[in-house]
Motif scaffolding. Structure first.
Motif, PDB file in Angstrom:
ATOM      1  N   SER A  41      11.082  -6.885  -3.105  1.00 25.38           N
ATOM      2  CA  SER A  41       9.858  -6.589  -3.738  1.00 25.38           C
ATOM      3  C   SER A  41      10.015  -6.419  -5.210  1.00 25.38           C
ATOM      4  CB  SER A  41       9.607  -5.837  -2.840  1.00 25.38           C
ATOM      5  OG  SER A  41       8.826  -5.961  -1.425  1.00 25.38           O
ATOM      6  N   THR A  47       3.021  -4.368  -8.489  1.00 23.99           N
ATOM      7  CA  THR A  47       2.025  -5.537  -8.273  1.00 23.99           C
ATOM      8  C   THR A  47       0.687  -4.731  -8.212  1.00 23.99           C
ATOM      9  OG1 THR A  47       3.503  -5.782  -5.904  1.00 23.99           O
ATOM     10  CG2 THR A  47       1.377  -6.401  -6.144  1.00 23.99           C
ATOM     11  N   GLU A  74       8.569  -9.371  -8.387  1.00 20.20           N
ATOM     12  CA  GLU A  74       9.248  -9.816  -7.935  1.00 20.20           C
ATOM     13  C   GLU A  74      10.915 -10.111  -8.851  1.00 20.20           C
ATOM     14  OE1 GLU A  74       6.441  -9.327  -6.464  1.00 20.20           O
ATOM     15  OE2 GLU A  74       7.138  -8.312  -4.972  1.00 20.20           O
ATOM     16  N   ARG A 151      -0.319  -9.807  -0.263  1.00 19.60           N
ATOM     17  CA  ARG A 151       0.094  -8.819   0.450  1.00 19.60           C
ATOM     18  C   ARG A 151       0.971  -7.991   0.988  1.00 19.60           C
ATOM     19  NH1 ARG A 151      -1.810  -4.946  -3.387  1.00 19.60           N
ATOM     20  NH2 ARG A 151       0.490  -4.176  -3.431  1.00 19.60           N
ATOM     21  N   GLY A 152       2.078  -7.638   0.827  1.00 18.89           N
ATOM     22  CA  GLY A 152       3.581  -7.400   1.931  1.00 18.89           C
ATOM     23  C   GLY A 152       4.325  -8.289   2.300  1.00 18.89           C
ATOM     24  N   GLY A 153       3.669  -8.969   1.425  1.00 19.08           N
ATOM     25  CA  GLY A 153       4.279 -11.056   2.123  1.00 19.08           C
ATOM     26  C   GLY A 153       5.867 -11.266   2.065  1.00 19.08           C
ATOM     27  N   SER A 154       6.631  -9.412   1.574  1.00 16.01           N
ATOM     28  CA  SER A 154       8.191 -10.433   1.047  1.00 16.01           C
ATOM     29  C   SER A 154       8.715  -9.567   2.389  1.00 16.01           C
ATOM     30  CB  SER A 154       8.565  -8.758   0.085  1.00 16.01           C
ATOM     31  OG  SER A 154       8.276  -9.175  -1.003  1.00 16.01           O
TER      32      SER A 154
HETATM   33  N1  ASP Z   1       5.120  -6.551  -4.185  1.00 17.06           N
HETATM   34  C1  ASP Z   1       4.274  -7.721  -3.389  1.00 17.06           C
HETATM   35  C2  ASP Z   1       3.044  -6.025  -2.356  1.00 17.06           C
HETATM   36  O1  ASP Z   1       2.955  -5.121  -3.255  1.00 17.06           O
HETATM   37  C3  ASP Z   1       5.137  -7.520  -1.670  1.00 17.06           C
HETATM   38  C4  ASP Z   1       6.107  -7.002  -1.094  1.00 17.06           C
HETATM   39  O2  ASP Z   1       6.077  -6.000  -1.513  1.00 17.06           O
HETATM   40  O3  ASP Z   1       6.229  -7.507   0.350  1.00 17.06           O
HETATM   41  O4  ASP Z   1       2.170  -6.903  -1.637  1.00 17.06           O
END
Ligand code: ASP
Ligand code: ADP
Ligand code: MG
Length: 429
Positions: A41, A47, A74, A151-154
């Protein structure tokens, strides 16, 4: 020794020290004989900082440019991580989502993965490299534009690669020791869960437990990929998430436990509530409202329609949605106002949601009553309610959320009496 996919979240690679620490851990896995694919990430809160920057330039940035901006986060961490690994004397190559073959639809800011063609990753592995992939991003199949997965897609990138590469496990490294019965930042007495079914995890994730993204759990369930959520800061075993309970989970020894009635308490403060005030109480009105919202590609969560006042024949319809989509939703409804004929719109972003999740709830009728009793004892006022077979959720004032989560956690006997849950890093943003 097979192939493992390891995903490191932003808090694990927040600074140069973090990147070097993670590099060592990756090299260990390689030395143990694994082929290693790493999904990384953006560093720390990068982000969020990029989003803040975009908002200063334009209140409603074009999706394509927004995605182009966010994927930069990323790219920074993937390159630095590959450098740190090479510095330890091992071969590593970094790849963008597009180079790694992550193909998506073209819905910017929340694209869905529709195919993964990891040819270059395979080649890199065959040549003895550790492959580092930028999480959270892909390329759209039709327009060939860069997309992000939400968001959180990693987490989703990691599971999708694990499925495409037939990995034996997808390890999600984060800043806590696994999945707990509640967010350890809110409940110090939260308990680590050794194993949780994909079904329960899906519900926790969908209810706001951001330790795993719900799309990632959905993907893992569909392709039957076991996930191991653990800390990148400690060597402790974490939480296994899988469709079937393993014979003997690593950390559980010979102990056999019944499926818990309650898996945990989730909370979410990322949503807002829109109330459409004074809607004519006749067939078709809700259809027009939610068509306008759907056409703007906004996902909504809870919906409540009040009983209409007999004297006016008007009713109010409230629904919740991600705060990040609030402006778009208001715009869409204002545009559709002529066809709907409501009086006004109310927007409230000071709400929070608390959910109790557990497959055992179906067969334990007292659960709902105890849940509401706990909220009442904590003096928490409830604004909306929704239920599924394995979940009850309520919307409250945002300020009430921490107290409500702790009250429900205690009321269901989930508090641990020993160790306090450790949070190793991150800002909780
Ligand atoms: N960097 C992105 C976010 O903060 C994806 C991730 O961290 O999964 O949402
Ligand atoms: P990463 O940067 O590794 O992706 P996230 O911030 O997305 O990390 O997710 C980890 C965070 O999830 C934890 O720091 C914790 O505050 C939060 N969290 C919420 N609910 C839970 C839960 N039930 N168990 C563990 N962590 C949780
Ligand atoms: Mg995350």
């Amino acid at each position: 020794m097979g192939l493992v996919v390891q995903k490191y979240g932003g808090s694990s690679v927040a600074d140069a020290e973090g990147i070097k620490r993670v590099a060592k851990r990756i090299v260990e896995a390689k030395k143990n004989g694994h082929q290693v694919v790493v999904v990384v990430s953006a560093m720390g809160d990068t982000t969020d900082e990029l989003i803040d920057l975009a908002e200063q330039v334009s209140p409603m940035p074009a999706g394509r440019e927004f995605d182009m901006l966010l994927t930069a986060g990323e790219r920074i961490s993937m390159a630095l991580l590959a450098m740190a690994i090479k510095n330890l004397g091992h071969e590593a190559q970094s790849f963008t989502g597009s180079q790694a073959g992550v193909i998506t639809d073209s819905v910017h800011n929340k694209a869905r993965i529709i195919d993964v063609t990891p040819g270059r990753i395979r080649t890199a592995l065959d040549e003895g490299n550790i492959a580092i992939v930028a999480g959270f991003q892909g390329v759209s199949q039709d327009k060939k534009d860069i997309t992000t997965l939400g968001r959180g897609g990693s987490d989703t990138t990691a599971v999708a690669l694990a499925a495409a590469l037939n990995a034996e496990v997808c390890e999600i490294y984060t800043d806590v020791d696994g999945v707990f019965t509640a967010d350890p930042r809110v409940v110090k007495k939260a308990r680590k869960i050794d194993w949780i079914s994909s079904e329960d995890m899906l519900e926790l994730a969908a209810s706001g437990s951001k330790v795993l993204l719900h799309r990632c759990v959905e993907y893992a369930r569909r392709y039957d990929i076991p996930i191991h959520v653990r800390s990148s800061f400690s060597g402790l075993p974490g939480t296994w998430v899988s469709n079937e309970k393993p014979e003997k989970p690593e950390s559980q020894g010979d102990q056999q436990v019944e499926h818990a009635i309650i898996s945990g308490v989730a909370h979410d403060v990322s949503e807002a509530k829109i109330t459409v005030v004074g809607v004519p109480d006749k067939p078709g009105e809700a259809a027009v409202i939610f068509r306008a919202i759907a056409d703007a590609e906004i996902n909504i969560d809870m919906i409540v329609q009040n009983v209409s006042a007999a004297s006016t024949g008007l009713t109010d319809i409230s629904f919740t949605l991600p705060k990040s989509e609030g402006r778009k939703a208001i715009d869409a409804l204002e545009k559709a106002k002529g066809g709907i004929g409501f009086e006004s719109l109310r927007y409230d972003d000071q709400i929070g949601k608390i959910s109790l999740v557990g497959a055992g709830m179906k067969t334990n009728p007292g659960v709902t009553a105890s849940f509401f009793q706990a909220l009442s004892d904590a003096g928490v006022n409830i604004e909306l309610i929704s239920t599924s077979e394995i979940r009850i959720s309520v919307v409250t004032r945002q300020d009430d959320v921490p107290g409500a989560v702790r009250a429900v956690h205690s009321a269901f006997g989930l508090d641990s009496d020993s160790d306090e849950a450790v949070v190793y890093g991150g800002t909780g943003r």
